[in-house]
Scaffold this motif. Structure first.
Motif, PDB file in Angstrom:
ATOM      1  N   ALA A 320      11.779   9.255  -2.623  1.00  0.00           N
ATOM      2  CA  ALA A 320      12.537   8.738  -3.697  1.00  0.00           C
ATOM      3  C   ALA A 320      13.012   7.401  -3.768  1.00  0.00           C
ATOM      4  O   ALA A 320      13.790   6.914  -4.635  1.00  0.00           O
ATOM      5  N   THR A 321      12.525   6.631  -2.644  1.00  0.00           N
ATOM      6  CA  THR A 321      13.063   5.193  -2.506  1.00  0.00           C
ATOM      7  C   THR A 321      12.279   4.251  -3.116  1.00  0.00           C
ATOM      8  O   THR A 321      11.035   4.401  -3.120  1.00  0.00           O
ATOM      9  N   GLU A 322      12.686   3.206  -4.258  1.00  0.00           N
ATOM     10  CA  GLU A 322      11.962   2.566  -4.798  1.00  0.00           C
ATOM     11  C   GLU A 322      11.598   1.311  -3.737  1.00  0.00           C
ATOM     12  O   GLU A 322      12.770   0.847  -3.067  1.00  0.00           O
ATOM     13  N   ILE A 323      10.444   0.700  -3.542  1.00  0.00           N
ATOM     14  CA  ILE A 323      10.140  -0.274  -2.677  1.00  0.00           C
ATOM     15  C   ILE A 323       9.535  -1.319  -3.642  1.00  0.00           C
ATOM     16  O   ILE A 323       8.522  -1.017  -4.120  1.00  0.00           O
ATOM     17  N   VAL A 324      10.097  -2.475  -3.585  1.00  0.00           N
ATOM     18  CA  VAL A 324       9.536  -3.701  -4.624  1.00  0.00           C
ATOM     19  C   VAL A 324       8.752  -4.731  -3.707  1.00  0.00           C
ATOM     20  O   VAL A 324       9.281  -4.992  -2.482  1.00  0.00           O
ATOM     21  N   VAL A 325       7.554  -5.009  -4.064  1.00  0.00           N
ATOM     22  CA  VAL A 325       6.708  -5.851  -3.061  1.00  0.00           C
ATOM     23  C   VAL A 325       6.155  -6.962  -3.927  1.00  0.00           C
ATOM     24  O   VAL A 325       5.891  -6.833  -5.332  1.00  0.00           O
ATOM     25  N   VAL A 326       6.322  -8.532  -3.454  1.00  0.00           N
ATOM     26  CA  VAL A 326       5.999  -9.406  -4.174  1.00  0.00           C
ATOM     27  C   VAL A 326       4.654  -9.933  -3.326  1.00  0.00           C
ATOM     28  O   VAL A 326       4.913 -10.372  -2.453  1.00  0.00           O
ATOM     29  N   VAL A 327       3.482 -10.130  -4.349  1.00  0.00           N
ATOM     30  CA  VAL A 327       2.322 -10.810  -3.595  1.00  0.00           C
ATOM     31  C   VAL A 327       1.976 -12.052  -4.364  1.00  0.00           C
ATOM     32  O   VAL A 327       2.109 -11.926  -5.360  1.00  0.00           O
ATOM     33  N   ARG A 328       1.053 -12.801  -3.537  1.00  0.00           N
ATOM     34  CA  ARG A 328       0.469 -13.890  -4.357  1.00  0.00           C
ATOM     35  C   ARG A 328      -0.879 -13.661  -4.941  1.00  0.00           C
ATOM     36  O   ARG A 328      -1.219 -14.149  -6.031  1.00  0.00           O
ATOM     37  N   ASP A 329      -1.268 -12.348  -4.618  1.00  0.00           N
ATOM     38  CA  ASP A 329      -2.632 -11.878  -5.206  1.00  0.00           C
ATOM     39  C   ASP A 329      -2.513 -11.079  -6.445  1.00  0.00           C
ATOM     40  O   ASP A 329      -1.397 -10.660  -6.703  1.00  0.00           O
ATOM     41  N   ARG A 330      -3.516 -11.364  -6.971  1.00  0.00           N
ATOM     42  CA  ARG A 330      -3.473 -10.145  -8.237  1.00  0.00           C
ATOM     43  C   ARG A 330      -4.175  -9.021  -7.786  1.00  0.00           C
ATOM     44  O   ARG A 330      -5.105  -8.950  -7.076  1.00  0.00           O
ATOM     45  N   ILE A 331      -3.440  -8.036  -8.114  1.00  0.00           N
ATOM     46  CA  ILE A 331      -3.871  -6.715  -7.615  1.00  0.00           C
ATOM     47  C   ILE A 331      -4.434  -5.635  -8.646  1.00  0.00           C
ATOM     48  O   ILE A 331      -4.131  -5.828  -9.808  1.00  0.00           O
ATOM     49  N   GLU A 332      -5.359  -4.892  -8.160  1.00  0.00           N
ATOM     50  CA  GLU A 332      -6.199  -4.181  -9.337  1.00  0.00           C
ATOM     51  C   GLU A 332      -5.355  -2.545  -9.380  1.00  0.00           C
ATOM     52  O   GLU A 332      -5.543  -1.846 -10.395  1.00  0.00           O
ATOM     53  N   GLN A 333      -4.905  -2.107  -8.350  1.00  0.00           N
ATOM     54  CA  GLN A 333      -4.239  -0.759  -8.380  1.00  0.00           C
ATOM     55  C   GLN A 333      -3.304  -0.587  -9.440  1.00  0.00           C
ATOM     56  O   GLN A 333      -2.437  -1.189  -9.929  1.00  0.00           O
ATOM     57  N   GLY A 334      -3.473   0.904 -10.156  1.00  0.00           N
ATOM     58  CA  GLY A 334      -2.558   1.126 -11.024  1.00  0.00           C
ATOM     59  C   GLY A 334      -1.818   2.066 -10.837  1.00  0.00           C
ATOM     60  O   GLY A 334      -1.466   2.468  -9.709  1.00  0.00           O
ATOM     61  N   ALA A 335      -0.961   2.542 -11.777  1.00  0.00           N
ATOM     62  CA  ALA A 335      -0.074   3.502 -11.336  1.00  0.00           C
ATOM     63  C   ALA A 335      -0.439   4.666 -10.691  1.00  0.00           C
ATOM     64  O   ALA A 335      -1.433   5.022 -11.055  1.00  0.00           O
ATOM     65  N   GLY A 336       0.242   5.091  -9.863  1.00  0.00           N
ATOM     66  CA  GLY A 336       0.067   6.270  -9.138  1.00  0.00           C
ATOM     67  C   GLY A 336      -0.809   6.095  -8.093  1.00  0.00           C
ATOM     68  O   GLY A 336      -1.033   6.989  -6.969  1.00  0.00           O
ATOM     69  N   GLU A 337      -1.525   4.887  -7.860  1.00  0.00           N
ATOM     70  CA  GLU A 337      -2.487   4.904  -6.449  1.00  0.00           C
ATOM     71  C   GLU A 337      -1.534   4.582  -5.386  1.00  0.00           C
ATOM     72  O   GLU A 337      -0.483   4.167  -5.604  1.00  0.00           O
ATOM     73  N   ARG A 338      -2.038   4.769  -4.403  1.00  0.00           N
ATOM     74  CA  ARG A 338      -1.385   4.589  -3.107  1.00  0.00           C
ATOM     75  C   ARG A 338      -1.941   3.104  -2.398  1.00  0.00           C
ATOM     76  O   ARG A 338      -2.862   2.638  -2.418  1.00  0.00           O
ATOM     77  N   LEU A 339      -0.423   2.365  -1.843  1.00  0.00           N
ATOM     78  CA  LEU A 339      -0.933   1.340  -1.417  1.00  0.00           C
ATOM     79  C   LEU A 339      -0.697   1.339   0.000  1.00  0.00           C
ATOM     80  O   LEU A 339       0.477   2.062   0.376  1.00  0.00           O
ATOM     81  N   HIS A 340      -1.174   0.797   0.941  1.00  0.00           N
ATOM     82  CA  HIS A 340      -0.784   0.557   2.360  1.00  0.00           C
ATOM     83  C   HIS A 340      -0.265  -0.696   2.707  1.00  0.00           C
ATOM     84  O   HIS A 340      -0.729  -1.783   2.137  1.00  0.00           O
ATOM     85  N   LEU A 341       1.036  -0.577   3.387  1.00  0.00           N
ATOM     86  CA  LEU A 341       1.822  -1.938   3.267  1.00  0.00           C
ATOM     87  C   LEU A 341       2.321  -1.889   4.663  1.00  0.00           C
ATOM     88  O   LEU A 341       2.212  -1.044   5.636  1.00  0.00           O
TER      89      LEU A 341
END
Ligand SMILES: Nc1ncnc2c1ncn2[C@@H]1O[C@H](COP(=O)(O)OP(=O)(O)O)[C@@H](O)[C@H]1O
Ligand SMILES: [Mg+2]
Length: 360
Positions: A320-341
């Motif tokens: 339920a926790t929102e986590i915001v990430v800012v990166v310099r890269d352009r990322i391809e992943q769309g909504a619902g995909e899993r990111l490893h952080l």
């Protein structure tokens, strides 16, 4: 030029207290920003320094002199407001020189001082114009010119850029900073905009509900906020704050949220034992995208991505926790995909959920 000092200053309107004992010492030539949410008492405090509001308790001194009972005109300060209220029927030169004229200064002196201020502010070609024929930024410069010609000991600014559009605000922010570097007049600058406060100040004072939450150099506060309020207020996008309970051992600890999600808690400090409730803070720019399965990683689902060109803002959800990430890269992943952080241990801020205070 002068020092400015506030000692346990209080203000009540009737029996409603709005400033609860504020102490700030400002060095000669220093540029201090007062920042905080709307209604926290910034304007009230500034108006007390200016002499436009009475001081219920405490002392305000300019230089060595306590000014509590001095009339505004005797305090040797100049104030620039959000609404600059120029006289519409006077031209730029007359607007800038009006206070000197009222003070009965000789004509030649007024002309010289207006000219000097106009040169500093790039207003010379506009001296004969009426305010109606100036842009917003030019009017704001005239308002500053009106303050400069008085050569005050202290400049007070109350949200002077709030009426300007975003681009002009950034330009004027630079101009005011440059002006200060040139004149080195002690300055108190009030704003609700934390970016303005951070970028302009030698020292920033964060206020909330009539008290000072923290004061210090901008990056000092950014890197070591002393409580949750300052942590959440400075920075855009704001610091991620995750509440949970410590589990595991010092070698491999994690913070477990109420809905059972786990965040790595690297480099666990002594005194923070399993079972303790904590709030972990991590700034969006300190989280990186990593390959799956590494040490101290976690994964979260993409909610939205916002490319700004220079960087990408990624809103993700960990349970339920929102986590915001800012990166310099352009990322391809769309909504619902899993990111490893992942995030480095030395970027983690820990807070006590009961007191809101930083845990060292
Ligand atoms: N003249 C007044 N009479 C009564 N309350 C006031 C007056 N001026 C300000 N206040 C109250 O004092 C608080 C601080 O206001 P202000 O200094 O204008 O905040 P800020 O400039 O930070 O937005 C607010 O709660 C506001 O409602
Ligand atoms: Mg205000």
């Amino acid at each position: 030029m002068a020092t400015l000092s506030l000692d346990a200053v209080r203000k009540s309107y009737g029996n409603v207290p709005v400033i609860h004992g504020v102490s700030i010492d400002i060095a000669d030539g220093e540029f201090v920003t007062l920042v905080g949410p709307s209604g926290c008492g910034k304007s009230t405090l500034l108006r007390m320094i200016a002499g436009l509001e009475t001081i219920s308790k405490g002392e305000i001194s300019i230089g060595d002199r306590v000014v509590n009972d001095l009339a505004p005109r005797d305090r040797d300060i100049a104030m620039v407001f959000q609404s600059y209220a120029l006289y519409p029927h006077k031209n730029v030169a007359e607007n800038m020189g009006y206070a000197l004229k009222l003070a009965g200064r000789p004509k030649a002196e007024i002309e010289r001082r207006v000219r000097e201020a106009a040169e500093i502010l790039d207003l010379v070609p506009l001296l004969q114009r009426k305010p109606a024929h100036l842009s917003g930024g030019q009017r704001q410069r005239v308002a500053m010119g009106r303050a400069i010609v008085r050569d005050p000991k202290v400049f007070l600014f109350d949200e002077p850029l709030s009426n300007l559009d975003a681009k002009l605000r950034v330009a004027m922010r630079g101009e005011i900073k440059e002006l200060h570097q040139r004149l080195k007049t002690t300055t108190v600058y009030v704003t609700h905009d934390q970016v303005e406060a951070m970028t302009m100040a030698d020292r920033i004072v964060v206020m909330n509900q009539g008290v000072v939450e923290q004061a210090g150099r901008p990056l000092e506060l950014y890197d070591r906020p002393r409580n949750l309020f300052v942590a959440g207020f400075l920075g855009s996008p704001a610091m991620n704050l995750v509440t949970g309970t410590v589990e595991g051992t010092a070698q491999s600890a994690s913070l477990v949220t109420a809905d059972g999600e786990k965040l790595p808690l690297p480099g666990l400090r002594p005194g923070i034992a399993a079972g303790r409730r904590l709030i972990l803070g991590i700034r969006p720019e300190h989280i990186t995208l990593v390959d799956a399965g590494g040490e101290s990683t976690f994964s979260a689902r993409v909610v939205i991505t916002e490319p700004t060109g220079a960087e990408t803002l990624i809103s993700t959800r960990l349970g339920a926790t929102e986590i915001v990430v800012v990166v310099r890269d352009r990322i391809e992943q769309g909504a619902g995909e899993r990111l490893h952080l992942a995030f480095p241990a030395n970027r983690v801020h820990l807070f006590d959920p009961e007191t809101g205070l930083r845990i060292e």
